[in-house]
Write a protein that holds these residues in place. Structure first.
Motif, PDB file in Angstrom:
ATOM      1  N   ASP A 111       0.817  -1.199   0.000  1.00 27.16           N
ATOM      2  CA  ASP A 111       0.000   0.000   0.000  1.00 27.16           C
ATOM      3  C   ASP A 111       0.857   1.257   0.000  1.00 27.16           C
ATOM      4  OD1 ASP A 111      -2.781  -1.280   1.970  1.00 27.16           O
ATOM      5  OD2 ASP A 111      -2.409  -1.326  -0.179  1.00 27.16           O
ATOM      6  N   ARG A 164       1.000   4.346  -3.029  1.00 23.29           N
ATOM      7  CA  ARG A 164       0.495   5.655  -2.614  1.00 23.29           C
ATOM      8  C   ARG A 164       0.962   6.694  -3.634  1.00 23.29           C
ATOM      9  NH1 ARG A 164       0.319   7.148   3.456  1.00 23.29           N
ATOM     10  NH2 ARG A 164      -0.597   5.123   3.197  1.00 23.29           N
ATOM     11  N   ARG A 224      -3.474  -0.128  -9.491  1.00 25.45           N
ATOM     12  CA  ARG A 224      -4.503   0.577  -8.722  1.00 25.45           C
ATOM     13  C   ARG A 224      -4.949   1.820  -9.484  1.00 25.45           C
ATOM     14  NH1 ARG A 224      -3.247   1.710  -2.530  1.00 25.45           N
ATOM     15  NH2 ARG A 224      -4.013  -0.428  -2.402  1.00 25.45           N
ATOM     16  N   ASP A 242      -8.198  -2.222  -7.697  1.00 23.15           N
ATOM     17  CA  ASP A 242      -6.938  -2.697  -7.131  1.00 23.15           C
ATOM     18  C   ASP A 242      -6.830  -4.181  -7.479  1.00 23.15           C
ATOM     19  OD1 ASP A 242      -4.773  -3.472  -5.526  1.00 23.15           O
ATOM     20  OD2 ASP A 242      -5.326  -2.071  -3.935  1.00 23.15           O
TER      21      ASP A 242
END
Length: 200
Positions: A7, A11, A178, A189
């Motif tokens: 994750d 970002r 994503r 995702d």
């Protein structure tokens, strides 16, 4: 722990001091500052006119139809992963039989998507490519802002070159992709796999 790292890698970059604007409905955008010429051009680019309705609230905000790896040298001009019916089983099969990309070719990533009831602003596509658990590539591309319409949008990203050599051909590449907006809302995702080979 691995999920948190993935994750973090997915970002999007941020611009210091930038704050996303307040979200509005299609009808609110249509009535907003009617005398502002630049805003009128922006609204027209999103398909928003003075008579704009509220869109179709029964549709998802964003529906991702497909992701494509396009190359002029590929058989048929492109290799496509269709996401409409891509189940967990199909993703598992893709790991066993990854998509093959010829080493050293130029290619670009393209996505096809539809927008439902709202204007989506600041959409970005991100992906992280890993080989044997090590990050070997990262892509972040601006998709833009889009209003609702029945036809799908297609966005093509910058051309890249596939790696070449024995090391590049040694194993599969796992890609986590994503689609996210400037508020951090994740619309899609998924994970897919490809391998580099001497030929298609």
């Amino acid at each position: 722990m691995a999920e948190r790292v993935a994750d973090e890698e997915l970002r999007p970059t941020t611009t210091e001091g930038y704050k996303p604007g307040e979200k509005k409905s299609v009808a609110e955008y249509a009535q907003l500052d009617a005398e502002d010429e630049s805003l009128a051009r922006w609204k027209a680019s999103l398909g928003i006119g003075a008579d704009a309705g509220a869109g179709d609230p029964s549709k998802p905000k964003l529906t991702l139809h497909s992701i494509s790896l396009e190359s002029a040298t590929a058989p048929g001009g492109k290799v496509t992963i269709t996401l409409d019916n891509l189940s967990k089983e199909e993703l598992e099969n893709l790991k066993k039989s990854p998509i093959t990309v010829k080493e050293g070719v130029e290619y670009n990533v393209a996505i096809s998507f539809s927008v439902g009831a709202e204007v989506l602003s600041g959409l970005k596509y991100l992906h992280v490519v890993k080989r044997a658990g090590v990050t070997v590539d990262k892509l972040e591309e601006m998709i833009g802002s889009y209003g609702p319409r029945p036809e799908a949008y297609v966005k093509r990203f910058a051309t890249e070159e596939a790696p070449s050599g024995m090391l590049a051909r040694s194993g599969s590449n796992t890609v986590r992709s994503r689609v996210i907006d400037d508020d951090g809302n994740v619309y899609a995702d998924w994970t897919w796999v490809f391998k580099i080979a001497k030929d298609w």
